[in-house]
Design an enzyme around this catalytic site. Structure first.
Site, PDB file in Angstrom:
ATOM      1  N   GLU A 498      -2.315  -1.711  -0.305  1.00 27.08           N
ATOM      2  CA  GLU A 498      -2.054  -2.861  -1.183  1.00 27.08           C
ATOM      3  C   GLU A 498      -2.282  -4.173  -0.459  1.00 27.08           C
ATOM      4  OE1 GLU A 498      -1.827  -2.615  -4.311  1.00 27.08           O
ATOM      5  OE2 GLU A 498      -1.680  -0.435  -4.294  1.00 27.08           O
ATOM      6  N   HIS A 501      -5.787  -5.337  -0.814  1.00 19.96           N
ATOM      7  CA  HIS A 501      -6.027  -6.167  -2.000  1.00 19.96           C
ATOM      8  C   HIS A 501      -5.617  -7.612  -1.718  1.00 19.96           C
ATOM      9  CE1 HIS A 501      -7.160  -2.995  -4.737  1.00 19.96           C
ATOM     10  NE2 HIS A 501      -6.021  -2.340  -4.593  1.00 19.96           N
TER      11      HIS A 501
END
Length: 709
Positions: A498, A501
């Site tokens: 994550e 991202h």
């Protein structure tokens, strides 16, 4: 004359009354604008949301005001008598609707991560309204004509890219349709929006109702004392004092199944997970998703496409459903073969222990852990104490980011947050300059969607002078009684993923928000995050964060070697469950005739059988009734993207390994060609420029341990 005089006086009075009413309305609108925190540019650094000021009751007035304001802006652009130019048409559309972007950005993060009945009701009410509003823009003939009148050859760089982006949006939405078909499209879109919200709300109910209550602590044998304490606290919170409540995560398999010794307990948890949304109750999603699948087919047919997948993939890297399915099929065959070998190893172990039963899905994780321990001498319970959540974040994820890109982080306790578990950081670039605000929301809650994700509260834009404000949301179990938050290595990988991202959003370097950062095709957006997963096992990084929470000793090299050797362990299972979900998604959205749809469970079984992915011991990662990614999460006909992106990742990682590894030089090159370009360039070309060739399948098979080479 006297008669006409009376008419004139009456008309004058009506004009006066109308003027007074307009002034009153204007004053009221100004009052809403001035007092509603969602309608004002935040005074906090980089326009970080003032969560301490935002109340549930602010959203509806903000939406009403922002929608009307945006309508007026769109009308002004569409009816502009001046000749269309980039500035008065494309740029004008790009920078309008600021209030709506701000309000919805905050709203949808809250409905995903910290919802309540009030927000759910607002979401259900406004889903069709927002859909209709979007159609007002992209089905607007006047506006579309202005875009079509522009000379693309006269534009360059981001100006040209942004114009092409909007033209594609218009055409994908149906701007070329007849007026009658546009009305049909609007109705379909409104209904799909409402059904998507309904699906999400039902699934939240299903997940909550699917939690399993145990009376006897012996049923939980194998769990750690912390895990048992958490289950007890969860039961107490639910009004079941003295009992133990195990909540569900959004995937089919549940993490605790790897530890639970009681087979009946494992079966109970697995079946509760599998059947959570098919119980003919208020959490049953089947009727909703079947309606959605049929409506999506109608939408595609209206656009002249055979299937929804054919329509949906036009702006993706794969372009065609057949291309996406070809990739899935090429990986599926060796993945299933590997999974069957793994299943035999597990069955052999069960037989050696005189288990007396055939391997079932609820046994896989428990016994595969034992196989891993026997094969690699690696025990998850040995590893977990080295992975304390905050240490992994600050000495792992943040440390790696500094080593790879030179960026640093400073905790900001002065910034308001939307839940007390949320933490905030300020991010500084390699030259020491402040570049972003970053939030993390770690722990699972009953009012939070499952999974993990990244969102922008504010998207980077040079033109708008905006720096990114980003949030990462997770679903880790919250520790109780002051215990440390220990996570598995899979969870460690999720943290790094994550954050990949987040890097994509942090390093965005575009003029316009619509093509900035992570605003890229679905089958490309996972690529940067998957590359960042490799940093978790980088020797220098791993030794910096893998510190025993009690002894403070660094993870021994022998344990690191075991983790690395076991990296491709169970990969047949992992890849097969993912490919099964991807294939299911594509099957639902590749139907060309409504008569070919069947009841949910029948359709799923036949689709998996057709593609050789109906493997009893390896259930699909997401069963259709709770496959939120494709019914309410934006991944419809797009779940294959994880595999497509992973293939890009393995290609790029092989290049890095061949050129010295994840060095600062290689990562800066990755930042230049991949992380910083957003959707402002041809991404196939950007990828090729980075590694020197097009995407190939062999690196995937090799790195996933599915190849003999």
């Amino acid at each position: 004359m006297q008669f006409f005089s009376k008419i004139i006086k009456a008309s004058t009075m009506l004009i006066f009354i109308a003027t007074v009413q307009n002034q009153a309305l204007h004053a009221q609108n100004n009052s809403i604008k001035m007092t509603n925190p969602l309608l004002q540019k935040s005074a906090l650094q980089y326009q970080a949301p003032p969560f301490n000021l935002i109340k549930d009751e602010n959203f509806k007035p903000a939406f009403e005001y922002a929608l009307k304001s945006h309508d007026q802006e769109i009308k002004k652009i569409a009816t502009n008598p001046a000749k269309p130019t980039f500035k008065n048409t494309v740029l004008a559309l790009e920078i309008c609707g600021v209030d709506l972007v701000r309000a919805t950005g905050v709203f949808y993060n809250l409905t995903g991560s910290n919802t309540n009945p009030t927000l759910q009701a607002i979401e259900a009410e406004y889903a069709p309204i927002f859909s209709a509003h979007n159609d007002k823009i992209y089905l607007n003939s006047q506006l579309y004509k202005r875009f079509k009148a522009l000379n693309l050859d006269a534009l360059k760089g981001e100006d040209k890219r942004l114009t092409e982006y909007y033209l594609q949006l218009f055409e994908l939405a149906g701007a070329n349709l007849s007026p009658a078909d546009k009305e049909k499209m609007k109705k379909i879109n409104e209904e799909l929006a409402s059904l998507g919200t309904l699906f999400g709300n039902k699934l939240l109910i299903a997940r909550k109702n699917g939690a399993i209550l145990f009376d006897n602590i012996n049923d939980l044998a194998g769990l750690s004392s912390d895990e048992i304490a958490a289950a007890k606290a969860k039961a107490t919170e639910a009004g079941q004092d003295g009992k133990y409540l195990i909540g569900l995560l959004n995937t089919t398999q549940q993490p605790l199944l790897s530890s639970l010794k009681n087979r009946a307990t494992r079966e109970k948890i697995f079946k509760s997970s599998w059947t959570r949304a098919e119980k003919n109750d208020d959490g049953d999603t089947r009727e909703v998703l079947e309606k959605m699948a049929k409506l999506r087919l109608k939408k595609a047919n209206l656009m002249g496409k055979k299937s929804f997948a054919e329509w949906r993939l036009q702006d993706q890297m794969a372009k065609l459903p057949s291309t996406a399915m070809d990739l899935l099929a090429k990986i599926a065959k060796p993945a299933v073969a590997k999974a069957k070998v793994e299943a035999k190893e597990i069955q052999d172990l069960i037989d050696a222990q005189n288990g007396g039963f055939k391997l079932e899905p609820w046994d896989w994780d428990f016994y595969s852990e034992q196989v891993r321990k026997a094969k690699y001498d690696l025990d998850e319970s040995q590893v977990k104490p080295y992975f304390e959540l905050t240490t992994v974040l600050e000495k792992g994820v943040f440390f790696a980011a500094k080593q790879m890109y030179g960026i640093t982080f400073k905790e900001r306790k002065d910034l308001p947050v939307y839940n007390r578990d949320v933490v905030a950081y300020e991010v500084f670039d390699n030259d020491g300059k402040s570049m972003a605000i970053y939030y993390l929301d770690f722990y699972t809650r009953d009012n939070k969607n499952g999974g993990a994700w990244m969102n922008n509260f504010v998207t980077q834009s040079h033109y708008l002078k905006q720096k990114p404000v980003i949030v990462n949301v997770y679903n880790f179990s919250k520790p109780v009684n002051g215990n440390p938050s220990l996570i598995s290595f899979d969870d460690v990988t999720t943290l790094f993923h994550e954050f990949g991202h987040t890097l994509h959003g942090l390093f965005a370097n575009q003029n316009y928000p619509s093509i900035s950062g992570t605003s890229v095709p679905r089958d490309y957006v996972e690529f940067p995050s998957q590359i960042n997963e490799h940093a978790a096992l980088d020797p220098a990084v791993l030794k910096n964060y893998a510190i025993h929470y009690q002894t403070k000793e660094v993870i021994p090299q022998a344990l690191i070697d075991k983790i690395k050797k076991a990296e491709t362990f169970n990969k047949g299972y992992v890849v097969t469950e993912l490919l099964a979900a991807s294939t299911l998604d594509m099957a639902w959205h590749s139907v060309e005739k409504e008569a070919d749809f069947k009841p949910t469970l029948v359709f799923e079984k036949e689709a998996l059988q057709k593609y050789g992915l109906l493997v009893n011991e390896v259930p699909t990662r997401y069963h259709t009734p709770y496959f939120a990614h494709i019914w309410s999460g934006g991944y419809s006909a797009g779940y294959y993207a994880y595999t497509w992106s992973k293939t890009l990742d393995y290609n790029a990682f092989d290049w890095m390994q061949a050129n010295g590894g994840m060095t600062r030089e290689n990562c800066e090159r990755f930042r230049k060609y991949i992380l910083s370009v957003g959707n402002s360039v041809d991404l196939n070309k950007a990828f090729k420029d980075f590694i020197g060739h097009d995407m190939q399948i062999e690196p995937y098979l090799k790195n996933a341990g599915l190849s003999d080479k």
